[in-house]
Design an enzyme around this catalytic site. Sequence first.
Site, PDB file in Angstrom:
ATOM      1  N   ARG A  39       0.984  -1.181  -0.002  1.00  0.00           N
ATOM      2  CA  ARG A  39      -0.216  -0.112   0.482  1.00  0.00           C
ATOM      3  C   ARG A  39       0.915   1.062  -0.106  1.00  0.00           C
ATOM      4  O   ARG A  39       0.074   2.747   1.034  1.00  0.00           O
ATOM      5  CB  ARG A  39      -1.120   0.115   0.805  1.00  0.00           C
ATOM      6  CG  ARG A  39      -1.955  -1.175   0.753  1.00  0.00           C
ATOM      7  CD  ARG A  39      -2.566  -1.364  -0.257  1.00  0.00           C
ATOM      8  NE  ARG A  39      -4.037  -2.541   0.179  1.00  0.00           N
ATOM      9  CZ  ARG A  39      -3.271  -3.710  -0.988  1.00  0.00           C
ATOM     10  NH1 ARG A  39      -2.118  -3.720  -0.977  1.00  0.00           N
ATOM     11  NH2 ARG A  39      -3.986  -4.603  -0.916  1.00  0.00           N
ATOM     12  N   SER A  62     -11.000  -1.625   3.243  1.00  0.00           N
ATOM     13  CA  SER A  62     -10.467  -1.514   4.440  1.00  0.00           C
ATOM     14  C   SER A  62      -9.666  -0.431   5.511  1.00  0.00           C
ATOM     15  O   SER A  62      -8.935   0.386   4.520  1.00  0.00           O
ATOM     16  CB  SER A  62      -9.463  -2.434   4.674  1.00  0.00           C
ATOM     17  OG  SER A  62      -9.738  -3.542   3.812  1.00  0.00           O
ATOM     18  N   GLU A  77      -5.002   2.726   6.282  1.00  0.00           N
ATOM     19  CA  GLU A  77      -4.322   2.718   4.657  1.00  0.00           C
ATOM     20  C   GLU A  77      -5.153   4.280   4.475  1.00  0.00           C
ATOM     21  O   GLU A  77      -4.688   4.196   3.417  1.00  0.00           O
ATOM     22  CB  GLU A  77      -5.437   1.320   4.460  1.00  0.00           C
ATOM     23  CG  GLU A  77      -5.152   1.181   2.690  1.00  0.00           C
ATOM     24  CD  GLU A  77      -5.449   0.037   2.397  1.00  0.00           C
ATOM     25  OE1 GLU A  77      -5.629  -1.237   3.331  1.00  0.00           O
ATOM     26  OE2 GLU A  77      -6.012  -0.426   1.157  1.00  0.00           O
TER      27      GLU A  77
HETATM   28  C1  LIG Z   1     -15.829  -1.397  -0.607  1.00  0.00           C
HETATM   29  C2  LIG Z   1     -14.487  -1.532  -1.513  1.00  0.00           C
HETATM   30  C3  LIG Z   1     -13.706  -2.248  -1.444  1.00  0.00           C
HETATM   31  C4  LIG Z   1     -11.542  -1.932  -1.851  1.00  0.00           C
HETATM   32  N1  LIG Z   1     -11.460  -3.117  -1.867  1.00  0.00           N
HETATM   33  C5  LIG Z   1      -9.907  -2.635  -2.034  1.00  0.00           C
HETATM   34  C6  LIG Z   1      -9.352  -4.176  -2.011  1.00  0.00           C
HETATM   35  O1  LIG Z   1      -9.663  -5.082  -2.143  1.00  0.00           O
HETATM   36  N2  LIG Z   1      -7.413  -3.648  -1.907  1.00  0.00           N
HETATM   37  C7  LIG Z   1      -7.049  -3.072  -2.441  1.00  0.00           C
HETATM   38  O2  LIG Z   1      -5.920  -2.294  -2.110  1.00  0.00           O
HETATM   39  N3  LIG Z   1      -8.285  -1.319  -1.838  1.00  0.00           N
HETATM   40  C8  LIG Z   1      -9.414  -0.866  -1.675  1.00  0.00           C
HETATM   41  N4  LIG Z   1      -9.977  -0.969  -1.871  1.00  0.00           N
HETATM   42  C9  LIG Z   1      -9.430   1.323  -1.143  1.00  0.00           C
HETATM   43  C10 LIG Z   1      -9.784   1.837  -2.759  1.00  0.00           C
HETATM   44  O3  LIG Z   1     -10.646   1.111  -3.331  1.00  0.00           O
HETATM   45  C11 LIG Z   1      -8.100   1.442  -3.055  1.00  0.00           C
HETATM   46  O4  LIG Z   1      -7.255   1.775  -2.437  1.00  0.00           O
HETATM   47  C12 LIG Z   1      -8.340   2.071  -4.832  1.00  0.00           C
HETATM   48  O5  LIG Z   1      -6.686   2.326  -5.227  1.00  0.00           O
HETATM   49  C13 LIG Z   1      -8.152   4.026  -5.003  1.00  0.00           C
HETATM   50  O6  LIG Z   1      -7.946   4.194  -5.891  1.00  0.00           O
HETATM   51  P1  LIG Z   1      -9.038   5.860  -5.847  1.00  0.00           P
HETATM   52  O7  LIG Z   1      -8.740   5.591  -7.676  1.00  0.00           O
HETATM   53  O8  LIG Z   1     -10.199   5.991  -6.115  1.00  0.00           O
HETATM   54  O9  LIG Z   1      -7.377   6.241  -5.176  1.00  0.00           O
HETATM   55  P2  LIG Z   1      -8.287   8.294  -4.192  1.00  0.00           P
HETATM   56  O10 LIG Z   1      -9.062   7.614  -2.979  1.00  0.00           O
HETATM   57  O11 LIG Z   1      -8.921   8.673  -5.238  1.00  0.00           O
HETATM   58  O12 LIG Z   1      -6.896   8.030  -3.494  1.00  0.00           O
HETATM   59  C14 LIG Z   1      -6.708   7.583  -2.627  1.00  0.00           C
HETATM   60  C15 LIG Z   1      -4.417   7.874  -2.442  1.00  0.00           C
HETATM   61  O13 LIG Z   1      -4.307   7.979  -4.617  1.00  0.00           O
HETATM   62  C16 LIG Z   1      -3.361   8.874  -4.797  1.00  0.00           C
HETATM   63  N5  LIG Z   1      -4.092   9.552  -5.520  1.00  0.00           N
HETATM   64  C17 LIG Z   1      -4.761   9.135  -6.686  1.00  0.00           C
HETATM   65  N6  LIG Z   1      -4.639   9.706  -7.912  1.00  0.00           N
HETATM   66  C18 LIG Z   1      -3.063   9.425  -7.826  1.00  0.00           C
HETATM   67  C19 LIG Z   1      -2.894   9.749  -9.075  1.00  0.00           C
HETATM   68  N7  LIG Z   1      -3.571  10.233 -10.701  1.00  0.00           N
HETATM   69  N8  LIG Z   1      -1.409  10.057  -9.614  1.00  0.00           N
HETATM   70  C20 LIG Z   1      -0.929  10.102  -8.209  1.00  0.00           C
HETATM   71  N9  LIG Z   1      -2.224   9.510  -6.707  1.00  0.00           N
HETATM   72  C21 LIG Z   1      -3.054   9.433  -6.660  1.00  0.00           C
HETATM   73  C22 LIG Z   1      -4.493  10.420  -3.962  1.00  0.00           C
HETATM   74  O14 LIG Z   1      -4.254  11.484  -3.658  1.00  0.00           O
HETATM   75  C23 LIG Z   1      -4.832   9.834  -2.716  1.00  0.00           C
HETATM   76  O15 LIG Z   1      -3.014   9.976  -2.178  1.00  0.00           O
HETATM   77  C24 LIG Z   1     -11.571  -0.442  -1.870  1.00  0.00           C
HETATM   78  C25 LIG Z   1     -12.503   0.228  -1.338  1.00  0.00           C
HETATM   79  C26 LIG Z   1     -13.749   0.147  -1.165  1.00  0.00           C
HETATM   80  C27 LIG Z   1     -14.929   1.339  -1.098  1.00  0.00           C
END
Ligand SMILES: Cc1cc2nc3c(=O)[nH]c(=O)nc-3n(C[C@H](O)[C@H](O)[C@H](O)COP(=O)(O)OP(=O)(O)OC[C@H]3O[C@@H](n4cnc5c(N)ncnc54)[C@H](O)[C@@H]3O)c2cc1C
Length: 303
Positions: A176, A226, A296
């Site tokens: 992560r 999580s 996380e």
């Molecule tokens: C129901 C549910 C289930 C999930 N299951 C999992 C799982 O199984 N495994 C897992 O790892 N995660 C899981 N997650 C968490 C999440 O989906 C992941 O961490 C995902 O990768 C976040 O992507 P996002 O585009 O929503 O990022 P955001 O929430 O928009 O941002 C998260 C972080 O990433 C950074 N970020 C986003 N885009 C960029 C970019 N283009 N460049 C630089 N930094 C950036 C942001 O600045 C921030 O720090 C889950 C979430 C939910 C709600």
Amino acid sequence: MILDAVIYELEKIIDKEHIRYNEPMKNHTSFRVGGPADIFILPEKTWQVISAIKILKENSIPFFVMGNGTNLVVKDGGYKGAVIKLTSINNIKVEGNKIRAQAGAFLSNVSIEALKNSLKGMEFASGIPGTVGGAVAMNAGAYGPEIKDIIESAVLTDYDGNLYCFNKEELQLSYRSSIIQRENYIVLEATFALEKGDVIAIKNRMEELNRRRAEKQPLNFPSAGSTFKRPEGHFAGKLIEDAGLKGYSIGGAKVSEKHAGFIINYNNATAKDVLELIKKVQEVVYEKFNVMLEPEIKIIGED
Ligand SMILES: Cc1cc2nc3c(=O)[nH]c(=O)nc-3n(C[C@H](O)[C@H](O)[C@H](O)COP(=O)(O)OP(=O)(O)OC[C@H]3O[C@@H](n4cnc5c(N)ncnc54)[C@H](O)[C@@H]3O)c2cc1C
């Protein structure tokens, strides 16, 4: 106060329709919490991202780049600065056994492209609700594999608009975490190296993992997945459950009864409710098991 000059400069490069002011961030986070962002930008082209950050930086306006907001809590006082959401920059291209996807593409859509082209390796990502950019930044993973196992390279920009193409090693992906988070890069595009596979087997694997997700996770409530990282030698959910906190709530935020590793927004929670609950869980688990849980989820904004 946002400077008129900044608005003028931004509106020169990005269509007015794609810039909003005082935008409630609860509309852009899967937790459904968060106050307004002073400026909210939805660029459609990569060059607009680079130009926008240059304008913001020159004018000393703080900015934050987000994907789908599925790992994010914005505090109730909102974000004093500009939030740049990349979900409108989302092209996906299949090139042989590789997939090149822009930062705002949903992982679920990239996984579907992999399936359509009989490419295996992305099955684990099909149920993660984030974007490519968020997943690379977080080194997202599920049921064993993580982004680190399939990524070949990523195109990044730094906050001065310099472009880089980093290979897997240079991205320094670990649990992560990545160089992107630690050294403030923005992911613009990523290339995944996959293998030819059997389309039925790929589909079955995706369905099986998504079934397991639906069985174990409280997907019918807003959350950010999580809440805590997995502490070395433990599982966060198990520690929280063993500490007797399953179902414990503060305001509208609750430790899920279905999966204690998830904090859910079960009844119009505020970000304050969520953050107080996180603190409470950390305190109780530390007291009982001497393990400090590390969130996380990313937390931004003002109280
Ligand atoms: C129901 C549910 C289930 C999930 N299951 C999992 C799982 O199984 N495994 C897992 O790892 N995660 C899981 N997650 C968490 C999440 O989906 C992941 O961490 C995902 O990768 C976040 O992507 P996002 O585009 O929503 O990022 P955001 O929430 O928009 O941002 C998260 C972080 O990433 C950074 N970020 C986003 N885009 C960029 C970019 N283009 N460049 C630089 N930094 C950036 C942001 O600045 C921030 O720090 C889950 C979430 C939910 C709600």
